[in-house]
Design a protein around this motif. Sequence first.
Motif, PDB file in Angstrom:
ATOM      1  N   ASP A 135       0.799  -1.213   0.000  1.00 26.08           N
ATOM      2  CA  ASP A 135       0.000   0.000   0.000  1.00 26.08           C
ATOM      3  C   ASP A 135       0.839   1.274   0.000  1.00 26.08           C
ATOM      4  OD1 ASP A 135       1.003   0.016   2.569  1.00 26.08           O
ATOM      5  OD2 ASP A 135      -0.896  -0.493   3.525  1.00 26.08           O
ATOM      6  N   ALA A 205      -9.893  -8.399   7.438  1.00 32.14           N
ATOM      7  CA  ALA A 205     -10.117  -7.375   6.420  1.00 32.14           C
ATOM      8  C   ALA A 205      -9.440  -6.065   6.785  1.00 32.14           C
ATOM      9  CB  ALA A 205     -11.620  -7.160   6.227  1.00 32.14           C
ATOM     10  N   SER A 209      -5.935  -5.059   5.065  1.00 33.49           N
ATOM     11  CA  SER A 209      -6.356  -4.098   4.034  1.00 33.49           C
ATOM     12  C   SER A 209      -6.965  -4.776   2.814  1.00 33.49           C
ATOM     13  CB  SER A 209      -5.173  -3.213   3.614  1.00 33.49           C
ATOM     14  OG  SER A 209      -4.668  -2.496   4.708  1.00 33.49           O
ATOM     15  N   PHE A 210      -7.866  -5.729   3.041  1.00 29.81           N
ATOM     16  CA  PHE A 210      -8.641  -6.328   1.956  1.00 29.81           C
ATOM     17  C   PHE A 210     -10.048  -5.733   1.972  1.00 29.81           C
ATOM     18  CE2 PHE A 210      -5.370  -9.573   1.899  1.00 29.81           C
ATOM     19  CZ  PHE A 210      -5.328  -9.946   0.566  1.00 29.81           C
ATOM     20  N   ARG A 211     -10.579  -5.501   0.777  1.00 34.56           N
ATOM     21  CA  ARG A 211     -11.927  -4.933   0.686  1.00 34.56           C
ATOM     22  C   ARG A 211     -12.989  -5.892   1.201  1.00 34.56           C
ATOM     23  NH1 ARG A 211     -16.406  -5.101  -2.574  1.00 34.56           N
ATOM     24  NH2 ARG A 211     -15.480  -6.790  -3.777  1.00 34.56           N
ATOM     25  N   ASP A 276     -12.793  -6.473  -9.103  1.00 34.56           N
ATOM     26  CA  ASP A 276     -11.747  -6.989  -8.217  1.00 34.56           C
ATOM     27  C   ASP A 276     -10.501  -7.358  -9.007  1.00 34.56           C
ATOM     28  OD1 ASP A 276     -12.964  -6.847  -5.654  1.00 34.56           O
ATOM     29  OD2 ASP A 276     -14.231  -8.551  -6.173  1.00 34.56           O
ATOM     30  N   ASP A 300      -9.823  -8.003  -3.280  1.00 37.86           N
ATOM     31  CA  ASP A 300      -9.429  -6.600  -3.203  1.00 37.86           C
ATOM     32  C   ASP A 300      -9.500  -5.965  -4.583  1.00 37.86           C
ATOM     33  OD1 ASP A 300      -8.746  -4.335  -1.839  1.00 37.86           O
ATOM     34  OD2 ASP A 300      -6.601  -4.712  -1.876  1.00 37.86           O
ATOM     35  N   ASN A 302      -7.482  -3.656  -5.507  1.00 33.69           N
ATOM     36  CA  ASN A 302      -6.117  -3.300  -5.890  1.00 33.69           C
ATOM     37  C   ASN A 302      -5.275  -4.552  -6.084  1.00 33.69           C
ATOM     38  OD1 ASN A 302      -6.564  -0.446  -5.554  1.00 33.69           O
ATOM     39  ND2 ASN A 302      -6.506  -0.817  -3.347  1.00 33.69           N
ATOM     40  N   ARG A 304      -2.302  -7.123  -5.535  1.00 28.68           N
ATOM     41  CA  ARG A 304      -1.547  -7.473  -4.331  1.00 28.68           C
ATOM     42  C   ARG A 304      -0.296  -8.243  -4.736  1.00 28.68           C
ATOM     43  NH1 ARG A 304      -4.515  -5.601   0.371  1.00 28.68           N
ATOM     44  NH2 ARG A 304      -3.125  -6.989   1.490  1.00 28.68           N
TER      45      ARG A 304
END
Length: 585
Positions: A135, A205, A209-211, A276, A300, A302, A304
């Motif tokens: 991140d 989560a 930092s997972f949606r 996703d 997520d 984003n 990873r």
Amino acid sequence: MEARTAVIPGEPRTERPTFRAAGILQQLAETIAPLTGEAFFRSAVQFLSGALGVQAVFVAECVDYPATRLRILAEWDRGRFTVPREFALAGTPCDGTVGEGRTTCLPDGLLDRFPHYAAKERTSYLGVPVFDPTDGRVIGHVAVWDRKPIRGRDIVGLPVFRIFVSRIGAELRRKRSDDTMWMIAEATAPLSGPAFFRTLAHYLAKTLSFREVFITECVDAHATRVRMLSHWVGDGFADNDEYDLAGTPCEITVRERRTTFIGERLETMFACCAGDQAYLGLPIFDAGGNRVIGHIAFYDVNPRRDAIVDNPVFRILASRAGAELLRKRAEEEARRHLHSLAHVTRLFSMNEMASAIAHEVNQPLTAVVTYTQACMRLLRSGEATTDEVLQWMERVGAQAERASRIIRHLRTFVRKDDAQLLPLQVNPLVDEVAQLVRPDARQSEVEVLTELAEGLPEIVADGIQIQQVLVNLVRNAVEAINGAGCERREVRLTTCLRADGAVQLRVEDTGPGFDDAKATRLFEPFYSTKSEGMGIGLSISRSIVEAHGGQIHAARAPGGGARFTVALPATVDRDQCPPREPRRT
């Protein structure tokens, strides 16, 4: 190690040691490479201080985000290790390094900007930030201090220094991952059931930092469908859905029984994953490790880079999830067994009460026949008026309804349906139980009385199971009174609202009661005070009450009989339901 004079443009000519790369890397491999955790950080700062010829070096991690505090993990200062500590970033040169995320060098003007460092005999500073690649956050930094001017460009340009900083970053990320997993493990350790699954999904989560994170169990033996046990999306919990695995990345995780990590372009691979980019799936195995019984899924928006599954504590959490899922299935099996056993005891109760019930049903049927014959005689005589015929037919209808009501109570009580937890009032349940047991009680010359408080809040329960408990208690009371030949022969059912907000049901009799020694064993399976008792009625009753989140207690009644008290949680606060005068029958 050899040293030579290095001339840096714009800086005073000083003699600075430089090192042969082969020697440095060899020493690095021998002293640092095999280490990890605290041992690595301590060796790293000690080695860097000596290799760079500086006064002090420390490695620190950010305590919060946005970063306002740092925690020193290891510091080598003037030939010794210092005690690890935390400090605020404000007012320190580290603030620029961490806050702005850039390498900072104060070659010789440290005391001009930060005069309080004079006590530490430090005049120069070099800070290098350490980032989390997932991140882009700054998660810590390496700080170099000296009493002589620091040549920042020379140090940062050294290959060995870059190697150290890179390795420090990797170890710091590993430590943070471990700390996160342990934090989640400690947070979920005292929990079980739905609370465990919800807390685990939430923490995973937020901290990783997972949606979206959800935990599932397999619905069928062939693992073609799964049911969510907890589901976190964005900033809150979502509905627990059930879905087919086909065409989802979860199918790979469950059907192939392996961890699945897709770091980017997820939506181009699976049509169901629009929006996703990344997916991580971790299978949950049974106790033997042979069969997948569920999985943990991460999504997520984003890309990873780190699958995080190499963390051993992450595996521990997955194992714990498997254990909880097997606790859950065992409880469901126990509830099904209890439901079947309770049904058997209801049938057993009906068998013992059959003669009284038959007599109770026969009374309205006999009345129906009598009233019908009387009506027919009036009609044949030709002297019957319309009002007289209607009067007799109304009597027939009332008695038929009475018989129908008795049959309905019986059918409801002995049916074997799945447990249905619904909001309901307890007083109608008690009334129906009183009507059901009165015929049997009357044959024993025992009077069943009710004293029901009005305005009680609802409870969430399976009505048939609660009635099962009350029937068991009332029949035990009738048998106790009948067996002891008591003069006063009453069983009283009462309801009220307790001070703690629970709804209370009480069954109290005028029988012989029991001593304290027996009271402690009454709810044990197969223990009975009756010579021919099965010893399962009270045990089943306790299981039913506790499955509803309630409590059941036995004690001697003030008059010498027995008193059984059942407390069940209400659905609303007690202040919303003021007590009223009880209704007595």
